[in-house]
Design a protein around this motif. Structure first.
Motif, PDB file in Angstrom:
ATOM      1  N   ILE A  57      -4.186  28.967 -48.047  1.00 52.95           N
ATOM      2  CA  ILE A  57      -4.995  29.164 -46.915  1.00 52.95           C
ATOM      3  C   ILE A  57      -4.835  28.179 -45.586  1.00 52.95           C
ATOM      4  N   ILE A  58      -4.061  27.205 -45.868  1.00 55.85           N
ATOM      5  CA  ILE A  58      -3.915  26.242 -45.071  1.00 55.85           C
ATOM      6  C   ILE A  58      -2.864  26.648 -43.754  1.00 55.85           C
ATOM      7  N   ASP A  59      -1.723  27.489 -43.967  1.00 52.14           N
ATOM      8  CA  ASP A  59      -0.983  28.331 -43.086  1.00 52.14           C
ATOM      9  C   ASP A  59      -1.823  29.256 -42.273  1.00 52.14           C
ATOM     10  N   ARG A  60      -2.741  29.925 -42.934  1.00 52.74           N
ATOM     11  CA  ARG A  60      -3.515  31.114 -42.399  1.00 52.74           C
ATOM     12  C   ARG A  60      -4.526  30.374 -41.315  1.00 52.74           C
ATOM     13  N   SER A  61      -5.270  29.262 -42.020  1.00 56.43           N
ATOM     14  CA  SER A  61      -5.979  28.779 -41.086  1.00 56.43           C
ATOM     15  C   SER A  61      -5.742  28.030 -39.826  1.00 56.43           C
ATOM     16  N   LEU A  62      -4.447  27.341 -39.950  1.00 56.23           N
ATOM     17  CA  LEU A  62      -3.760  26.786 -38.755  1.00 56.23           C
ATOM     18  C   LEU A  62      -3.265  27.764 -37.902  1.00 56.23           C
ATOM     19  N   ASN A  63      -2.798  28.980 -38.382  1.00 53.58           N
ATOM     20  CA  ASN A  63      -2.448  29.970 -37.280  1.00 53.58           C
ATOM     21  C   ASN A  63      -3.816  30.612 -36.614  1.00 53.58           C
ATOM     22  N   PHE A  64      -4.728  30.746 -37.246  1.00 51.28           N
ATOM     23  CA  PHE A  64      -6.182  31.079 -36.665  1.00 51.28           C
ATOM     24  C   PHE A  64      -6.358  29.924 -35.706  1.00 51.28           C
ATOM     25  N   ILE A  65      -6.486  28.598 -36.000  1.00 50.66           N
ATOM     26  CA  ILE A  65      -6.784  27.620 -34.924  1.00 50.66           C
ATOM     27  C   ILE A  65      -6.031  27.652 -33.894  1.00 50.66           C
ATOM     28  N   ASP A  66      -4.548  27.983 -33.994  1.00 49.81           N
ATOM     29  CA  ASP A  66      -3.605  27.937 -32.983  1.00 49.81           C
ATOM     30  C   ASP A  66      -4.005  29.089 -32.054  1.00 49.81           C
ATOM     31  N   ASP A  67      -4.404  30.317 -32.612  1.00 51.61           N
ATOM     32  CA  ASP A  67      -4.549  31.339 -31.632  1.00 51.61           C
ATOM     33  C   ASP A  67      -6.001  30.924 -30.856  1.00 51.61           C
ATOM     34  N   GLU A  68      -6.951  30.582 -31.549  1.00 49.24           N
ATOM     35  CA  GLU A  68      -8.483  30.239 -30.918  1.00 49.24           C
ATOM     36  C   GLU A  68      -8.049  29.107 -29.675  1.00 49.24           C
ATOM     37  N   SER A  69      -7.130  28.027 -30.159  1.00 44.88           N
ATOM     38  CA  SER A  69      -7.152  26.982 -29.226  1.00 44.88           C
ATOM     39  C   SER A  69      -6.225  27.285 -27.944  1.00 44.88           C
ATOM     40  N   ALA A  70      -5.483  28.539 -28.170  1.00 52.41           N
ATOM     41  CA  ALA A  70      -4.738  29.018 -27.080  1.00 52.41           C
ATOM     42  C   ALA A  70      -5.840  29.766 -26.061  1.00 52.41           C
ATOM     43  N   LYS A  71      -6.850  30.565 -26.750  1.00 51.34           N
ATOM     44  CA  LYS A  71      -7.803  31.162 -26.037  1.00 51.34           C
ATOM     45  C   LYS A  71      -8.599  30.318 -25.307  1.00 51.34           C
ATOM     46  N   MET A  72      -8.934  28.977 -25.815  1.00 52.96           N
ATOM     47  CA  MET A  72      -9.657  27.981 -25.312  1.00 52.96           C
ATOM     48  C   MET A  72      -8.921  27.391 -23.990  1.00 52.96           C
ATOM     49  N   GLN A  73      -7.446  27.347 -24.313  1.00 52.12           N
ATOM     50  CA  GLN A  73      -6.599  26.643 -23.292  1.00 52.12           C
ATOM     51  C   GLN A  73      -6.740  27.782 -21.941  1.00 52.12           C
ATOM     52  N   ALA A  74      -6.625  29.105 -22.398  1.00 55.66           N
ATOM     53  CA  ALA A  74      -6.566  30.120 -21.264  1.00 55.66           C
ATOM     54  C   ALA A  74      -7.633  29.939 -20.294  1.00 55.66           C
TER      55      ALA A  74
ATOM     56  N   THR B  15     -17.869  30.293 -29.311  1.00 53.00           N
ATOM     57  CA  THR B  15     -17.233  31.018 -30.176  1.00 53.00           C
ATOM     58  C   THR B  15     -16.024  30.410 -30.878  1.00 53.00           C
ATOM     59  N   PRO B  16     -15.061  30.151 -30.162  1.00 55.60           N
ATOM     60  CA  PRO B  16     -13.567  29.600 -30.657  1.00 55.60           C
ATOM     61  C   PRO B  16     -14.098  28.235 -31.381  1.00 55.60           C
ATOM     62  N   ILE B  17     -14.891  27.500 -30.797  1.00 51.26           N
ATOM     63  CA  ILE B  17     -15.143  26.237 -31.285  1.00 51.26           C
ATOM     64  C   ILE B  17     -15.527  26.344 -32.694  1.00 51.26           C
ATOM     65  N   ALA B  18     -16.666  27.095 -32.884  1.00 45.35           N
ATOM     66  CA  ALA B  18     -17.347  27.373 -34.107  1.00 45.35           C
ATOM     67  C   ALA B  18     -16.037  27.815 -35.232  1.00 45.35           C
ATOM     68  N   ALA B  19     -15.400  28.780 -34.697  1.00 44.09           N
ATOM     69  CA  ALA B  19     -14.377  29.388 -35.568  1.00 44.09           C
ATOM     70  C   ALA B  19     -13.299  28.303 -36.119  1.00 44.09           C
ATOM     71  N   ILE B  20     -12.769  27.527 -35.171  1.00 36.55           N
ATOM     72  CA  ILE B  20     -12.069  26.334 -35.434  1.00 36.55           C
ATOM     73  C   ILE B  20     -12.653  25.374 -36.521  1.00 36.55           C
ATOM     74  N   ARG B  21     -13.833  24.888 -36.191  1.00 36.90           N
ATOM     75  CA  ARG B  21     -14.488  24.094 -37.149  1.00 36.90           C
ATOM     76  C   ARG B  21     -14.671  24.593 -38.436  1.00 36.90           C
ATOM     77  N   GLY B  22     -14.866  26.105 -38.471  1.00 34.41           N
ATOM     78  CA  GLY B  22     -15.020  26.436 -39.600  1.00 34.41           C
ATOM     79  C   GLY B  22     -13.846  26.812 -40.587  1.00 34.41           C
ATOM     80  N   HIS B  23     -12.820  27.021 -39.884  1.00 32.86           N
ATOM     81  CA  HIS B  23     -11.253  26.706 -40.738  1.00 32.86           C
ATOM     82  C   HIS B  23     -11.109  25.331 -41.098  1.00 32.86           C
ATOM     83  N   ILE B  24     -11.567  24.394 -40.156  1.00 32.31           N
ATOM     84  CA  ILE B  24     -11.155  23.098 -40.570  1.00 32.31           C
ATOM     85  C   ILE B  24     -12.108  22.757 -41.974  1.00 32.31           C
TER      86      ILE B  24
END
Length: 472
Positions: free
Chosen positions: A282-299, A260-269
């Motif tokens: 949209i770049i800042d909004r996408s970067l913030n989303f990618i940061d949140d999802e990568s943090a979830k993946m890291q956790a 789920t987070p990987i699909a969301a990250i690739r979608g924003h990329i």
């Protein structure tokens, strides 16, 4: 070295039976032959005494009457030889009298068998070449003028023939018994090992099967050992199957949580690549989303690593003050959680466990309580002690856990319906990690309801530090 050939249970039973039966038959046959032989020799001994008595009665003028002796004797004297020596007391003259064939027999020089082969029980056995084995007995009759010495040799050839017949019968019975026993024990061994053979064949078939790997083995009613063995195997298979299913579910859930987070990250990329130049906002909004999802993946990855380490970890226990560790962990969690946390109960309690693991378990339970409690509700950490155990409880006033969910809340990736519906953050691994760490320390984690609302997670420390782990 040549490898020893393996035997099946059927072959081992049959082989050992044949050895046992053969030894028993040989001992029995030898005992029969010995008993019969001894009795026959003793019979000959009795006959020799009777023959000497009848011989003494047949004397006429100090001379034996062979005709009368043979006629009046109740015992067959055909193979019996007698020598009588008559010696006058006043003169050094002696006379010898021989029964029919006695001179020829004595010319063969009978040898005393007892002196040659040392037979202490039969010292009177003699052997004459061409005549065979004999029993020897002598007697002296003292008269007024003469001393008469009688010597008698009784043939043992009839006894030898009888013993030969007995030995032949014993050998025939042994062979017939061995053949019959081989047949019967083969049937019995096949019947006894049928259950084992069925288990072996079923297990072999299932080991080669790809689709029926979760089938259990058949459980025969008898014999008892095979029944218990089959039951134990099935219990082991059930545990392996359950663990395999849990591993499959774990991999599936981990893949789902990461997908789920990987699909969301690739979608924003992809979005940034397509519209980033025309719409820079949209770049800042996408970067913030990618940061949140990568943090979830890291956790999630950190939780998986922690769980993997907990499965293989060997802890070092020590005696420490539980209250001190609780206060340190609570102070760290107060910075993270929004709810107020209060510690009540004992002021000092000594327990045996791994301090780091206890701090990790308490952090997991406090984080879990923070997720399901209102921001204004208190989280209570209660420390109690009695003569049997010490209990560390983390209590919240959030929603109660249904009874059907209590059985699975420590399973990996398990989250109840109330957690999904409220969109509470988490990956379902925290309580599983806490349960595994508790198991490593021989502790027990229980879940109880609080009236009128709330849940209490209880960590139970045994008084002696050896209580087996149970999760309910």
């Amino acid at each position: 070295m040549r490898r020893k050939k393996r035997q099946t249970t059927f072959q081992a039973i049959r082989h050992n039976f044949i050895i046992l039966f053969s030894c028993f038959a040989l001992l029995t046959g030898a005992a029969v032959v010995i008993v019969v032989g001894v009795n026959l020799v003793h019979q000959r001994q009795t006959e020799s005494v009777e023959l000497l008595r009848s011989l003494n009665r047949s004397f006429i003028d100090d001379k034996p009457d062979w005709h009368q002796w043979r006629r009046n004797s109740s015992i067959n004297t055909q193979d019996t030889y007698v020598r009588v020596s008559s010696q006058a007391i006043s003169q050094q003259q002696s006379a010898l009298f021989y029964s029919k064939g006695a001179k020829s027999f004595l010319a063969a020089k009978p040898n005393e068998i007892s002196k040659i082969i040392h037979l202490p029980f039969f010292p009177a056995l003699t052997y004459a070449k061409g005549y065979g084995l004999f029993y020897y007995r002598s007697g002296v009759r003292h008269g007024d003028q003469k001393n008469i010495r009688s010597e008698i040799w009784i043939s043992l050839n009839p006894i030898i023939k009888t013993l030969s017949s007995v030995i032949l019968v014993v050998i025939i019975v042994l062979i017939l018994g061995l053949i019959l026993g081989w047949f019967l024990i083969s049937l019995i061994a096949k019947r006894l090992t049928r259950s084992l053979r069925l288990l072996q064949e079923t297990a072999q078939q299932q080991s080669k099967s790809v689709t029926n790997v979760e089938n259990l083995l058949p459980v025969p009613d008898s014999p008892t050992e095979v029944h218990e063995l089959s039951t134990s195997f099935n219990a082991l298979l059930t545990a392996i199957i359950e663990n395999n299913n849990k591993e499959k579910a774990f991999i599936s859930n981990a893949s789902h949580e990461l997908r789920t987070p990987i699909a969301a990250i690739r979608g924003h990329i992809s979005l940034v690549k397509r519209r980033g130049k025309e719409h820079p906002e949209i770049i800042d909004r996408s970067l913030n989303f990618i940061d949140d999802e990568s943090a979830k993946m890291q956790a999630l990855v950190n939780s998986l690593l922690a769980l993997s380490r907990a499965d293989k970890e060997v802890v070092e226990k020590s005696r420490f003050d539980l209250v001190g560790i609780v206060n340190e962990t609570v102070e760290e969690e107060r910075v993270v959680l929004k709810q107020p946390i209060k510690v009540i109960g004992e002021s000092s309690v000594m327990v045996v466990a791994n301090q780091t693991n206890i701090s990790q378990i308490l952090s997991v339970l406090l984080d879990n309580a923070g997720k399901y409690s209102p921001e204004s509700a208190d989280i209570t950490v209660l420390i109690r002690q009695n003569n049997v155990q010490t209990t560390l409880s983390v209590q919240d006033t959030g929603a109660s856990i249904p009874d059907e969910d209590k059985q699975h809340i420590f399973d990996r990736f398990y989250r109840g319906d109330h957690a999904h519906n409220s969109q509470i953050a988490g990956n379902g691994l925290g309580l599983s990690i806490a349960s595994q760490l508790a198991k490593l320390n021989n502790l027990t984690i229980t879940v109880t309801d609080i009236q009128p609302q709330g849940v209490s997670f209880n960590i139970i420390f045994p008084k002696d530090g050896t209580l087996p782990h149970q999760t309910t």
